[in-house]
Motif scaffolding. Sequence first.
Motif, PDB file in Angstrom:
ATOM      1  N   GLN A  55      -6.455   3.099  -9.575  1.00 23.00           N
ATOM      2  CA  GLN A  55      -6.317   4.316  -8.669  1.00 23.00           C
ATOM      3  C   GLN A  55      -4.925   4.996  -9.138  1.00 23.00           C
ATOM      4  O   GLN A  55      -4.483   5.562  -8.070  1.00 23.00           O
ATOM      5  N   ILE A  57      -1.951   3.643  -9.349  1.00 20.96           N
ATOM      6  CA  ILE A  57      -0.762   2.887  -9.007  1.00 20.96           C
ATOM      7  C   ILE A  57      -1.067   1.446  -9.438  1.00 20.96           C
ATOM      8  O   ILE A  57      -2.023   0.912  -9.622  1.00 20.96           O
ATOM      9  N   TRP A  68       7.689   6.030  -6.422  1.00 21.18           N
ATOM     10  CA  TRP A  68       6.659   5.643  -5.483  1.00 21.18           C
ATOM     11  C   TRP A  68       7.220   4.707  -4.607  1.00 21.18           C
ATOM     12  O   TRP A  68       6.476   4.523  -3.457  1.00 21.18           O
ATOM     13  N   ILE A  72       6.948   3.863  -0.443  1.00 24.00           N
ATOM     14  CA  ILE A  72       6.214   2.827   0.453  1.00 24.00           C
ATOM     15  C   ILE A  72       7.223   1.851   0.877  1.00 24.00           C
ATOM     16  O   ILE A  72       6.788   1.078   1.693  1.00 24.00           O
ATOM     17  N   VAL A  95       1.010   1.637   4.584  1.00 25.24           N
ATOM     18  CA  VAL A  95       1.571   2.710   4.564  1.00 25.24           C
ATOM     19  C   VAL A  95       0.754   3.544   5.762  1.00 25.24           C
ATOM     20  O   VAL A  95      -0.315   3.506   5.651  1.00 25.24           O
ATOM     21  N   PRO A  96       1.579   4.166   6.740  1.00 20.68           N
ATOM     22  CA  PRO A  96       0.755   4.967   7.938  1.00 20.68           C
ATOM     23  C   PRO A  96      -0.149   6.108   7.206  1.00 20.68           C
ATOM     24  O   PRO A  96       0.625   6.687   6.209  1.00 20.68           O
ATOM     25  N   GLU A 103      -2.865   2.136   5.485  1.00 23.24           N
ATOM     26  CA  GLU A 103      -3.309   1.931   4.141  1.00 23.24           C
ATOM     27  C   GLU A 103      -2.735   0.769   3.456  1.00 23.24           C
ATOM     28  O   GLU A 103      -1.624   0.670   3.463  1.00 23.24           O
ATOM     29  N   ARG A 164     -18.616   6.850  -2.087  1.00 21.80           N
ATOM     30  CA  ARG A 164     -17.688   7.323  -3.072  1.00 21.80           C
ATOM     31  C   ARG A 164     -17.609   6.343  -4.274  1.00 21.80           C
ATOM     32  O   ARG A 164     -18.159   5.520  -4.130  1.00 21.80           O
ATOM     33  N   PHE A 165     -17.008   6.974  -5.404  1.00 24.58           N
ATOM     34  CA  PHE A 165     -16.628   5.915  -6.410  1.00 24.58           C
ATOM     35  C   PHE A 165     -15.879   4.752  -5.905  1.00 24.58           C
ATOM     36  O   PHE A 165     -16.167   3.777  -6.439  1.00 24.58           O
ATOM     37  N   GLU A 166     -14.803   4.858  -4.958  1.00 24.16           N
ATOM     38  CA  GLU A 166     -14.382   3.452  -4.600  1.00 24.16           C
ATOM     39  C   GLU A 166     -14.832   3.340  -3.114  1.00 24.16           C
ATOM     40  O   GLU A 166     -15.310   4.086  -2.280  1.00 24.16           O
TER      41      GLU A 166
ATOM     42  N   GLU B  40     -14.289  19.345   3.448  1.00 28.82           N
ATOM     43  CA  GLU B  40     -12.994  18.696   3.588  1.00 28.82           C
ATOM     44  C   GLU B  40     -11.841  19.237   3.772  1.00 28.82           C
ATOM     45  O   GLU B  40     -10.823  18.569   4.030  1.00 28.82           O
ATOM     46  N   ARG B  95      -3.840  12.288  -3.910  1.00 30.44           N
ATOM     47  CA  ARG B  95      -3.304  11.041  -3.706  1.00 30.44           C
ATOM     48  C   ARG B  95      -3.182  10.572  -2.308  1.00 30.44           C
ATOM     49  O   ARG B  95      -2.705  11.667  -1.300  1.00 30.44           O
ATOM     50  N   SER B  96      -3.434   9.602  -1.801  1.00 27.05           N
ATOM     51  CA  SER B  96      -3.095   9.166  -0.341  1.00 27.05           C
ATOM     52  C   SER B  96      -1.514   9.131  -0.308  1.00 27.05           C
ATOM     53  O   SER B  96      -0.887   8.906  -1.349  1.00 27.05           O
ATOM     54  N   THR B  97      -1.127   8.805   1.030  1.00 30.03           N
ATOM     55  CA  THR B  97       0.236   8.551   1.196  1.00 30.03           C
ATOM     56  C   THR B  97       0.665   7.366   0.327  1.00 30.03           C
ATOM     57  O   THR B  97       1.851   7.543  -0.117  1.00 30.03           O
ATOM     58  N   LEU B  98      -0.027   6.282   0.260  1.00 29.30           N
ATOM     59  CA  LEU B  98       0.323   5.220  -0.610  1.00 29.30           C
ATOM     60  C   LEU B  98       0.242   5.435  -1.940  1.00 29.30           C
ATOM     61  O   LEU B  98       1.001   4.704  -2.781  1.00 29.30           O
ATOM     62  N   GLY B  99      -0.467   6.410  -2.396  1.00 25.27           N
ATOM     63  CA  GLY B  99      -0.173   6.725  -3.634  1.00 25.27           C
ATOM     64  C   GLY B  99      -1.711   6.691  -4.655  1.00 25.27           C
ATOM     65  O   GLY B  99      -1.667   6.950  -5.847  1.00 25.27           O
ATOM     66  N   LYS B 100      -2.650   6.254  -3.909  1.00 24.92           N
ATOM     67  CA  LYS B 100      -3.962   6.079  -4.812  1.00 24.92           C
ATOM     68  C   LYS B 100      -4.556   7.270  -4.727  1.00 24.92           C
ATOM     69  O   LYS B 100      -4.752   8.267  -3.935  1.00 24.92           O
ATOM     70  N   ILE B 101      -5.108   7.542  -5.985  1.00 24.31           N
ATOM     71  CA  ILE B 101      -5.728   8.671  -6.555  1.00 24.31           C
ATOM     72  C   ILE B 101      -7.251   8.607  -5.996  1.00 24.31           C
ATOM     73  O   ILE B 101      -7.958   7.526  -6.329  1.00 24.31           O
ATOM     74  N   GLN B 102      -7.897   9.620  -5.362  1.00 26.10           N
ATOM     75  CA  GLN B 102      -9.343   9.439  -4.943  1.00 26.10           C
ATOM     76  C   GLN B 102      -9.863  10.914  -5.285  1.00 26.10           C
ATOM     77  O   GLN B 102      -9.590  12.081  -4.835  1.00 26.10           O
ATOM     78  N   LEU B 103     -10.976  10.754  -5.964  1.00 24.89           N
ATOM     79  CA  LEU B 103     -11.685  12.158  -6.070  1.00 24.89           C
ATOM     80  C   LEU B 103     -12.534  12.392  -4.913  1.00 24.89           C
ATOM     81  O   LEU B 103     -12.909  11.857  -4.048  1.00 24.89           O
ATOM     82  N   GLY B 104     -12.666  13.909  -4.679  1.00 22.22           N
ATOM     83  CA  GLY B 104     -13.351  14.443  -3.713  1.00 22.22           C
ATOM     84  C   GLY B 104     -14.820  14.299  -3.963  1.00 22.22           C
ATOM     85  O   GLY B 104     -15.026  13.993  -5.189  1.00 22.22           O
ATOM     86  N   SER B 105     -15.712  14.415  -3.009  1.00 19.03           N
ATOM     87  CA  SER B 105     -17.004  14.193  -3.162  1.00 19.03           C
ATOM     88  C   SER B 105     -17.853  15.240  -4.117  1.00 19.03           C
ATOM     89  O   SER B 105     -18.594  14.797  -4.759  1.00 19.03           O
ATOM     90  N   GLU B 108     -16.907  14.432  -7.640  1.00 17.67           N
ATOM     91  CA  GLU B 108     -17.685  13.117  -8.287  1.00 17.67           C
ATOM     92  C   GLU B 108     -19.106  13.487  -8.374  1.00 17.67           C
ATOM     93  O   GLU B 108     -19.659  12.978  -9.478  1.00 17.67           O
ATOM     94  N   LEU B 111     -19.184  15.500 -11.701  1.00 21.67           N
ATOM     95  CA  LEU B 111     -18.841  14.517 -12.709  1.00 21.67           C
ATOM     96  C   LEU B 111     -20.143  13.586 -13.259  1.00 21.67           C
ATOM     97  O   LEU B 111     -20.492  13.433 -14.583  1.00 21.67           O
TER      98      LEU B 111
END
Lengths: 177, 122
Positions: A55, A57, A68, A72, A95-96, A103, A164-166, B40, B95-105, B108, B111
């Motif tokens: 995803q 990272i 990044w 963190i 991470v808040p 998370e 979702r995908f994830e 969202e 991206r979340s604060t942590l940095g992970k990418i998530q697609l919106g519904s 998705e 696609l």
Amino acid sequence: MIRRYPDDPVGSFPEPPRTITDREGRAVHIRRGDATDRTALIEMYSRFDSADRAQGIPPSRETAIERWLNNILADECRNVVASHDGDVVGHATLVPDEQEGYELAIFVLSEYQGAGIGTALVETLLGFAQSDGIEQVWLTVERWNDPAIALYRKVGFETSNSERFELEMGIRLAGDS
Amino acid sequence: MKLLLGAGGSKLSYQALEKTIERASEAGDDLTVAVFDNEEIDTNADEVIQRVQETLDEADFEAEIRQIDGDPGSRLVDIAESETFDRIVLGSGERSTLGKIQLGSIAEFVLLNAQTPVTLIR
């Protein structure tokens, strides 16, 4: 967005620092991490296998890794690092989010994977979180990443959103007593 | 080329609009912007339409703006097929604060279900 967490809290996890012996017989030291670990972590992430990225990272370019890590390793986050023979070989972070939750993500160098280090990192990070009064932790994981999903389940995470995908998973930590 | 851009008011949907206008003016593409309410995001279709119009005016580019009702993902897929668009364009992947990418519904759904080629801008 409302995140869901399991109703039942999960009991006590080990706190850092601790030393474990991994399944390859290596002594791995797990301790709290902070901004002073930045250089060692940049070194670890520059060795990271691109196939182990998830995803987006860790980022691939060094400037992006640095940016990044600044996020963190900030004070409001919680980090643990695993080292072997003086090298950082794994890292887990909390991470808040914009609500009450944190998370979680873990990273282990490929030659140290499959030896129980990831599990120890997650458990130790949750122990650290528990001692700081954190109760809600969530994560997302790619659906096809079976080893990671199995690890999170074993530790006590439950699936909270599978549309979702994830896959999204959450855990509720018992208060520190 | 006939482009259908979906915009629900996320930051990334406006970025996608700007990039699409840029390319469309170079390539001479025909652009339709389909505006929808994205559950969202805390905004509404009227605000989105206004901002899309302003962005088009600033770029001095003409495009049709259309508001779509119902489920945004399936409407985009249907419109693209029934009106023979060549491509659907969407901005997604926060991206979340942590940095992970998530697609919106919505992204998705498009696609996975579109028969039309999809460009995802993130």
